[in-house]
Structures are given as structure tokens and as C-alpha cells.
Design an enzyme around this catalytic site. Sequence first.
Site, PDB file in Angstrom:
ATOM      1  N   CYS A 140       0.588  -1.392   0.050  1.00 50.99           N
ATOM      2  CA  CYS A 140      -0.138   0.007   0.016  1.00 50.99           C
ATOM      3  C   CYS A 140       0.892   1.199  -0.058  1.00 50.99           C
ATOM      4  O   CYS A 140       0.268   2.204  -0.204  1.00 50.99           O
ATOM      5  CB  CYS A 140      -0.880  -0.159   1.196  1.00 50.99           C
ATOM      6  SG  CYS A 140      -1.992  -1.550   1.173  1.00 50.99           S
ATOM      7  N   HIS A 180      -3.293   7.193   2.367  1.00 52.03           N
ATOM      8  CA  HIS A 180      -3.526   5.797   1.989  1.00 52.03           C
ATOM      9  C   HIS A 180      -5.029   5.497   2.420  1.00 52.03           C
ATOM     10  O   HIS A 180      -5.334   5.731   3.526  1.00 52.03           O
ATOM     11  CB  HIS A 180      -2.566   4.712   2.035  1.00 52.03           C
ATOM     12  CG  HIS A 180      -3.225   3.403   2.162  1.00 52.03           C
ATOM     13  ND1 HIS A 180      -3.812   3.200   0.788  1.00 52.03           N
ATOM     14  CD2 HIS A 180      -3.296   2.387   2.770  1.00 52.03           C
ATOM     15  CE1 HIS A 180      -4.109   1.729   0.922  1.00 52.03           C
ATOM     16  NE2 HIS A 180      -3.739   1.359   2.027  1.00 52.03           N
ATOM     17  N   ASN A 206     -10.226  -0.050  -0.027  1.00 55.61           N
ATOM     18  CA  ASN A 206      -8.534   0.009   0.139  1.00 55.61           C
ATOM     19  C   ASN A 206      -8.054  -0.626  -1.231  1.00 55.61           C
ATOM     20  O   ASN A 206      -8.310  -1.863  -1.350  1.00 55.61           O
ATOM     21  CB  ASN A 206      -8.089  -0.762   1.267  1.00 55.61           C
ATOM     22  CG  ASN A 206      -6.733  -0.810   1.236  1.00 55.61           C
ATOM     23  OD1 ASN A 206      -6.193  -0.684   0.442  1.00 55.61           O
ATOM     24  ND2 ASN A 206      -6.434  -1.248   2.528  1.00 55.61           N
TER      25      ASN A 206
HETATM   26  N1  COA Z   1     -19.012  -8.415   9.323  1.00 54.36           N
HETATM   27  C1  COA Z   1     -19.313  -8.718  10.557  1.00 54.36           C
HETATM   28  N2  COA Z   1     -18.480  -9.302  11.759  1.00 54.36           N
HETATM   29  C2  COA Z   1     -17.264  -9.393  11.455  1.00 54.36           C
HETATM   30  C3  COA Z   1     -16.630  -8.807  10.095  1.00 54.36           C
HETATM   31  C4  COA Z   1     -17.434  -8.650   9.026  1.00 54.36           C
HETATM   32  N3  COA Z   1     -17.159  -8.365   7.773  1.00 54.36           N
HETATM   33  N4  COA Z   1     -15.364  -9.217  10.100  1.00 54.36           N
HETATM   34  C5  COA Z   1     -15.075  -9.476  11.400  1.00 54.36           C
HETATM   35  N5  COA Z   1     -16.236  -9.712  12.320  1.00 54.36           N
HETATM   36  C6  COA Z   1     -16.437  -9.912  13.619  1.00 54.36           C
HETATM   37  C7  COA Z   1     -15.344 -10.712  14.251  1.00 54.36           C
HETATM   38  O1  COA Z   1     -15.478 -12.043  13.758  1.00 54.36           O
HETATM   39  C8  COA Z   1     -15.405 -10.501  15.742  1.00 54.36           C
HETATM   40  O2  COA Z   1     -16.336 -11.358  16.148  1.00 54.36           O
HETATM   41  P1  COA Z   1     -16.203 -11.857  17.549  1.00 54.36           P
HETATM   42  O3  COA Z   1     -16.134 -10.641  18.636  1.00 54.36           O
HETATM   43  O4  COA Z   1     -17.593 -12.611  17.886  1.00 54.36           O
HETATM   44  O5  COA Z   1     -14.853 -12.736  17.809  1.00 54.36           O
HETATM   45  C9  COA Z   1     -15.815  -9.083  15.554  1.00 54.36           C
HETATM   46  O6  COA Z   1     -16.426  -8.583  14.539  1.00 54.36           O
HETATM   47  C10 COA Z   1     -14.785  -7.999  15.803  1.00 54.36           C
HETATM   48  O7  COA Z   1     -13.545  -8.398  14.971  1.00 54.36           O
HETATM   49  P2  COA Z   1     -12.211  -7.655  14.994  1.00 54.36           P
HETATM   50  O8  COA Z   1     -11.374  -8.372  14.116  1.00 54.36           O
HETATM   51  O9  COA Z   1     -11.663  -7.396  16.562  1.00 54.36           O
HETATM   52  O10 COA Z   1     -12.814  -6.253  14.568  1.00 54.36           O
HETATM   53  P3  COA Z   1     -12.024  -4.734  14.520  1.00 54.36           P
HETATM   54  O11 COA Z   1     -13.003  -3.843  15.406  1.00 54.36           O
HETATM   55  O12 COA Z   1     -10.763  -4.726  14.892  1.00 54.36           O
HETATM   56  O13 COA Z   1     -12.350  -4.334  13.085  1.00 54.36           O
HETATM   57  C11 COA Z   1     -10.948  -3.985  11.069  1.00 54.36           C
HETATM   58  C12 COA Z   1     -11.621  -5.044  12.093  1.00 54.36           C
HETATM   59  C13 COA Z   1     -10.356  -5.019  10.077  1.00 54.36           C
HETATM   60  C14 COA Z   1     -11.913  -3.349  10.442  1.00 54.36           C
HETATM   61  C15 COA Z   1      -9.948  -3.158  11.827  1.00 54.36           C
HETATM   62  O14 COA Z   1      -9.124  -3.906  12.621  1.00 54.36           O
HETATM   63  C16 COA Z   1      -9.228  -2.361  10.701  1.00 54.36           C
HETATM   64  O15 COA Z   1      -9.476  -1.474  10.215  1.00 54.36           O
HETATM   65  N6  COA Z   1      -7.727  -2.569  10.933  1.00 54.36           N
HETATM   66  C17 COA Z   1      -6.936  -1.884  10.107  1.00 54.36           C
HETATM   67  C18 COA Z   1      -6.929  -2.798   8.754  1.00 54.36           C
HETATM   68  C19 COA Z   1      -6.228  -1.950   7.848  1.00 54.36           C
HETATM   69  O16 COA Z   1      -6.356  -0.723   7.512  1.00 54.36           O
HETATM   70  N7  COA Z   1      -5.421  -2.737   6.815  1.00 54.36           N
HETATM   71  C20 COA Z   1      -4.737  -2.475   5.515  1.00 54.36           C
HETATM   72  C21 COA Z   1      -3.563  -1.607   5.841  1.00 54.36           C
HETATM   73  S1  COA Z   1      -2.765  -1.021   4.432  1.00 54.36           S
END
Ligand code: COA
Length: 321
Positions: free
Chosen positions: A111, A248, A278
Site C-alpha cells: 500500500c 492511503h 482499500n
Molecule cells: N462483518 C461482521 N462481523 C465481522 C466481520 C464482518 N465483515 N469481520 C469480522 N467480524 C467480527 C469478528 O468475527 C469479531 O467477532 P467476535 O467478537 O464474535 O469474535 C468482531 O467482528 C470483531 O472483530 P475484530 O477483528 O476485532 O474487529 P475490529 O474492530 O478490529 O475491526 C478491522 C476489524 C479490520 C475493520 C480493523 O481492525 C481495521 O480496520 N484494521 C486496519 C486494517 C487495515 O487498514 N489494513 C490495511 C492497511 S494497508
Amino acid sequence: MNARICGTGSILPKKTVTNFDLAERMETSDEWISSRTGIRERHIATTETTAEMAVSAARKALEEAKMQPEELEMILVATVTADHIAPSAACEVQAALGAVNAVAIELNAACSGFVFALNTAQAYVRAGIYKKLLVVGVETLSKVVDWTDRSTCILFGDGAGAAVLEAVEEDGIQDFVQHADGGKGSALLCDARPLKNLFVDNPFGQEFVKMDGQEVFKFAVKRVAESIDTVLDRNHILPSQVSLYILHQANARIIQTVAKHLGEDMDKFPMNIDHCANTSGASVPILLDELNRAGRIKRGDKIVLSGFGGGLTWGSIYMIW
Ligand code: COA
């Protein structure tokens, strides 16, 4: 001499996939995706190849720059999703454009790819080696995301953005910082080329994108803020003097956190993540092109670009448009 952007272009695949479309195919919801990421829809390639999108974006950028392909001396294509291992996407772009006088190089910094490619262009211009260059960021992430993993597949989209650069005496790219931390590579990984030969019993690789979302989130807010602070400090520029921060587009909450750190209003942090998601190395140039074509950037504006992601890699550029 500095590299200055004199033309931009971008393209998104025709097919739009909304959060509601995804919710019909997996256990997710528009509310979950949009509240955590800011994403409402993304464009997914169903006929377009990586090289075709790169060429379309490049043609638009050349047109705005009023430059002929034969004038280009270097083509840098930032991507992690080229159509082939060889020839590179950069060589395919060179051939399709008829840019017969340009060397063509592909660059993988995930990215951060477009930002690192711009930095590379700036280094060549500073060294007096080239004066007319094309930089493209292009991704077809939909080829490498795991469509059975709802925590990652909802995040990504496809597209391409391009910038034509010319050497100028002042203005243009003033300074950049760029970093890598390979030790944290496993936080965001896609191992599509496992060992596979006569002498390997059980070839096994992680062919799809895997990500520790929370780890990547923490990394991004810390490192992006740090790299912007550094590039502004060493050029004696206050955050308030910058017209636009083009970051980004990984997650709206990451961008909001960086804006808060700098004490700057969110309208200086334009976003297109709602309709593009993204697009990895393509996100900065797609947004740059949208802003340029909307007349949001004027000659003399102070602009910051930031990229961050797989590697892990991150970096920021300070430029005068
Ligand atoms: N829809 C519904 N529920 C979902 C889901 C989806 N698409 N994806 C995950 N979940 C659930 C998980 O299973 C989890 O459930 P549980 O609590 O029963 O286990 C819950 O939602 C929370 O998951 P978690 O991974 O802790 O969520 P989060 O609040 O950390 O959000 C992201 C996840 C990916 C949105 C967040 O971590 C993020 O944006 N990170 C940065 C990623 C990024 O920008 N990457 C690219 C960089 S270049």
C-alpha cells in the site's frame, strides 16, 4: 531539480459491489463494514486486467500533461497484483503506450507502493538522470483476497491511478521519508509463491491476504503521524500551512486519528474510501486524480501524501503542487 506532477489519471473497474451485495453472500452487514471502516462500496474487476487499468489511467495522465508516450524516459508501476511474474506490469504498460524510449520497472511496496515509486522518481530527477516520468499505482486485490474471510475481503477494491512527472527548478516534491520494518511482515501477508518443486514433499503457502487488523491499525496511526511530523518539521512547515493531506485509504478511522494528532480539520483529509475501499498501491493516485479533476488542488498548494501497509512499509511526501 524536483519532480512535479503535471498530469493525473485514474480508472475503476465497471462493476460496483456494495456492502449490501456482500451481505447477501456472507455473514456481514452494511452497518458493521461502514461503521468500522467508512467503506460503502468497492469496484471489482470482472473483465479488466491489472495492465489494462494501468494503461487507461496512464493515458489520461499523459493527456492532461500534454505529453507524448515517446517523451517518457521512465515508467514505474507500483503493484502487488501484476498479471504475470514476467513480463512486469511496467513493461506491459510501456508496450501498450508505445513509450519506446522509457525504461520500465515494477515496484512492490504494497500500500506504500505509489508513494515509494514517486520517491524513486524524485531521486532519479534529483540526480539529473531523467526529466519525464510516469508513475502508476494499480491493484487487482480481488485476485488475492480470501473471499471466505469476512474480516479481510470486505476491505479491498480494485483500480488504478497514474501521475506524469516533469523535472522543474523549484516546486514539485520537496522532501520525503520512507521506511520498512520487515520484522513485522506477518501482520499483513500474502504468500502466493510457496516453495514448489520436485524436492518439496508438501508445498504449502498462504495464497491469500491474511491480516492482523488491530496490529495493522496500531502500526498505521503511529507511523503515519510520525512520518508526517518528520517531513513537515524538517522543512519548517506547520500542519496548518498544508492545504491537503492525501493519505492511503485503508480505513476512515485511521485517517481521522492522524487528523486529530495534527490538530487539523477533516476537510483537509479528503477520502474516497466510501466508494473505492482499500485499493492498496492505487489508493493515493486515484484520490489525487479525483481531487485534481475536481479543481481541489491549485499550483503552489502545499500537499502531503502518505502511504502505509504490507511489508510493513510507510512513508510521506511533502510537495508543492
Ligand atoms: N462483518 C461482521 N462481523 C465481522 C466481520 C464482518 N465483515 N469481520 C469480522 N467480524 C467480527 C469478528 O468475527 C469479531 O467477532 P467476535 O467478537 O464474535 O469474535 C468482531 O467482528 C470483531 O472483530 P475484530 O477483528 O476485532 O474487529 P475490529 O474492530 O478490529 O475491526 C478491522 C476489524 C479490520 C475493520 C480493523 O481492525 C481495521 O480496520 N484494521 C486496519 C486494517 C487495515 O487498514 N489494513 C490495511 C492497511 S494497508
